[in-house]
Design an enzyme around this catalytic site. Structure first.
Site, PDB file in Angstrom:
ATOM      1  N   GLU A 166      51.151  34.087  35.736  1.00  0.00           N
ATOM      2  CA  GLU A 166      50.138  33.048  35.951  1.00  0.00           C
ATOM      3  C   GLU A 166      50.267  31.816  35.053  1.00  0.00           C
ATOM      4  O   GLU A 166      49.379  31.532  34.235  1.00  0.00           O
ATOM      5  CB  GLU A 166      48.736  33.639  35.805  1.00  0.00           C
ATOM      6  CG  GLU A 166      48.487  34.798  36.745  1.00  0.00           C
ATOM      7  CD  GLU A 166      47.022  35.229  36.769  1.00  0.00           C
ATOM      8  OE1 GLU A 166      46.238  34.740  35.950  1.00  0.00           O
ATOM      9  OE2 GLU A 166      46.681  36.041  37.631  1.00  0.00           O
ATOM     10  N   GLU A 201      49.106  41.424  41.738  1.00  0.00           N
ATOM     11  CA  GLU A 201      47.791  41.752  41.166  1.00  0.00           C
ATOM     12  C   GLU A 201      46.729  41.485  42.218  1.00  0.00           C
ATOM     13  O   GLU A 201      46.771  40.467  42.913  1.00  0.00           O
ATOM     14  CB  GLU A 201      47.443  40.878  39.950  1.00  0.00           C
ATOM     15  CG  GLU A 201      48.152  41.210  38.675  1.00  0.00           C
ATOM     16  CD  GLU A 201      47.666  40.370  37.497  1.00  0.00           C
ATOM     17  OE1 GLU A 201      46.503  39.875  37.526  1.00  0.00           O
ATOM     18  OE2 GLU A 201      48.444  40.208  36.549  1.00  0.00           O
ATOM     19  N   GLU A 235      39.298  42.394  28.628  1.00  0.00           N
ATOM     20  CA  GLU A 235      39.343  41.323  29.624  1.00  0.00           C
ATOM     21  C   GLU A 235      39.234  39.958  28.917  1.00  0.00           C
ATOM     22  O   GLU A 235      38.256  39.236  29.055  1.00  0.00           O
ATOM     23  CB  GLU A 235      38.238  41.568  30.664  1.00  0.00           C
ATOM     24  CG  GLU A 235      38.091  40.552  31.769  1.00  0.00           C
ATOM     25  CD  GLU A 235      39.345  40.245  32.576  1.00  0.00           C
ATOM     26  OE1 GLU A 235      40.247  41.092  32.671  1.00  0.00           O
ATOM     27  OE2 GLU A 235      39.416  39.119  33.099  1.00  0.00           O
TER      28      GLU A 235
END
Ligand code: PNW
Length: 580
Positions: A209, A414, A468
């Site tokens: 990403e 993903e 996260e």
């Protein structure tokens, strides 16, 4: 004579196939527990699960710091400790590998921690390399194939010009991906990794990403290193493309004997026009150019999309001719990360609040989550407010990639959803929404395949609950619950959620169908899926398809005669729609 032997063999085949069909259907009922609706896939389709180093390893072994360690430390002591511990994977990798193997995991997306492996002077850290050798060993001896990402956001702190900065652009690190030097540093890192760990690794991605890092880390300042500048954002994207392309060229030149396939994980939401008006349709197309074309166009077409050049002008760097050649064609397959979708509508008065960072250039569109026509939200919100459950968005992104980028092999590297922890452990483990989510998104992928997209695999994000990023332990994406503080017994203990059992049956191939007849591509393994079809092979495929079709006709006739086989409609779209 010949024909009677054929008929006997055929009857045998039909009887077996019919018995298998019944067993299969029976099994489907058994394993679905009434929740979710399994989707069938060709046997070659790869199912896997994903993780990333910073989110699971913790800093075990006292590894040097990355920009993410520094960034979350600024957010407070609790966040610092969460990052330091991860989910304890650095210590628990062998039992985690066993848990994966027991669940039927065959493909595992993981990343390497750059600061664990390289020093500022370009020398390698042996201890780090030994650690990953051990991790790969633990996976391989249990039949789990690692899909290795070189970089998933954890830039070493030594890439920064200085560690403490107080400039208008803020953050914990100046320089790093903004500076040209990082491109060479990354190439050196890739070289060390390929030479020491490359043998036996079949699938690599360079950067996970680039858009998220550039946009969130350097444009909006919401991720590490916390910079806020549209120039830096675009420069970072540019340097990531250059670094990626150099690493791939290096592999192809020096390590091709290892036979690995390489790609870059590109994340893309689906961008749907808020109405049918030509303005909204045009605005959505431009937004999609920035969502995916920003990185995919240089790789597949050799330059940034024209709409980005028109809007951003000299903010957007130029490729030299040499770089253009290097970047174009620098992947063996398309690795897509996909999580959400949104509507876009045209706005007459452009605003400076941009997808390209808070300080971005004025943007002639607005992102909205409600359709103009129905006034209904695009999809249910997950635990994270940015994540909306829109399975049809995945189908559209896949078909967009097929059309725009010349029908590449696409790995969904993903896709996942977070669900908040609930009252007690039994409730938390009963994640029916995730079960339905998986079936709905797989159904959407299958639908895109029926329409011709060459989708070769799907990785659920994530195998485990993990750290996260800025949200720390609070957001839970895992198929496996992690009891960080030991409130149900042992700290860091893993508990499988219901969705693990559900996804397991896909991973074990219990929902594989025979290669589809007729138009579908004939292939038997994931490796086959990546082979560029040359004309000779195409001929063989046509011959095979012809044969398959003949057998199918005879099969259908015999089955109709025997009255034992019903043709089952596989599209379970409506039943899944309760989720959206
Ligand atoms: C992914 N979006 O990032 C990351 O690769 C993971 O590390 C992370 O844990 C996961 O998402 C869940 O957040 C995303 O704009 C970046 O839709 C951007 C988006 C989604 C996910």
């Amino acid at each position: 004579m010949v024909s009677s032997t054929f008929v006997v063999v055929l009857i045998g085949v039909v009887a077996r196939a019919s018995a298998q069909t019944h067993a299969h259907q029976h099994h489907r009922r058994e394993t679905s527990h009434g929740e979710g609706n399994f989707v069938t896939f060709p046997p070659s389709f790869a199912f896997g699960v994903g993780t990333s180093a910073w989110q699971i390893e913790g800093n075990g072994g006292d590894r040097p710091r990355s920009v993410w360690d520094a960034f979350v430390s600024e957010l407070g002591e609790e966040k610092r400790v969460e990052a330091e511990r991860g989910i304890g994977f650095h210590e628990l990798y062998a039992t985690d590998a066993q848990m994966m193997a027991d669940a039927g995991v065959k493909h595992f997306k993981m990343s390497l921690s750059w600061p664990r492996l390289m020093r500022a002077d370009g020398s390698a850290i042996d201890e780090g390399f030994e650690y990953y050798q051990n991790v790969f060993g633990a996976l391989r001896e249990r039949g789990v194939e690692p899909h290795v990402t070189l970089f998933h956001w954890d830039t070493p702190m030594w890439c920064c010009a200085n560690e403490t900065i107080a400039s208008a652009r803020g953050g914990v690190c100046e320089g790093a991906w903004v500076k040209d030097e990082i491109v060479k540093d990354f190439e050196r890192y890739a070289d060390a990794v390929f030479s020491r760990l490359g043998k036996g690794i079949k699938y690599w991605t360079t950067i996970s990403e680039p858009k998220t890092v550039a946009e969130m880390g350097y444009g909006a300042g919401l991720h590490a290193p916390g910079r806020r500048s549209v120039e830096e954002q675009l420069k970072v994207g540019h340097n990531m493309l250059r670094a990626h392309a150099l690493a791939v060229a290096l592999y192809r030149e020096k390590y091709s004997q290892f036979g690995g396939k390489l790609s870059i994980n590109l994340n893309s939401a689906w961008v749907e026009p808020a109405s049918d008006s030509p303005e909204d349709v045009g605005a959505a197309a431009n937004a999609m150019d920035e969502e995916l074309g920003w990185f995919a166009d240089p790789i597949y077409k050799g330059d940034y999309p024209a709409s980005m050049r028109a809007r951003l002008g000299s903010f957007l760097p130029e490729f030299t001719e040499e770089e253009r050649v290097l970047v174009k064609g620098s992947v063996d397959y398309f690795a897509l990360n996909h999580y959400t979708s949104y509507f876009v509508k045209h706005v007459a008065d452009t605003r400076a609040s941009s997808q390209l960072g808070l300080s971005g250039k004025p943007q002639p569109w607005e992102i909205t989550l409600e359709s103009e026509k129905s006034k209904k939200p695009i999809g249910k919100e997950a635990q994270s407010d940015w994540l909306h459950i829109v399975p049809w968005g995945l189908e559209k992104v896949l078909l967009h990639i097929k059309d725009r980028y010349d029908d590449p092999a696409i790995m969904i590297s993903e896709n996942g959803v977070d669900i908040a922890e609930r009252g007690d452990i039994a409730e938390t483990l009963d994640d029916t929404t995730r079960v339905k989510f998986i079936d709905a998104y797989l159904g959407a992928a299958r639908e895109a395949m029926r329409k011709g997209a060459n989708v070769v695999g799907y990785f659920y994000w994530s195998m485990f609950d993990n750290v996260e990023w800025v949200d720390g332990r609070s957001k839970r994406f895992g198929l496996v619950y992690v009891d960080y503080d030991g409130k149900y017994g042992e700290a860091m203990k893993r508990y499988p959620k219901k969705s693990l059992e559900h996804f397991s049956s896909y991973m074990r191939g219990e929902h594989a169908e025979e290669p589809a007849l007729g138009a579908a591509r004939v292939r038997h393994s994931l490796d086959d899926s990546f082979v560029r079809v040359d004309s000779k092979r195409q001929g063989e495929i046509f011959a095979l398809q012809g044969m398959a079709l003949t057998i199918a006709c005879v099969y259908a006739a015999a089955a109709a005669f025997a009255g034992g086989v019903k043709i089952v409609e596989q599209d379970e779209r409506d039943e899944r729609s309760s989720l959206v």
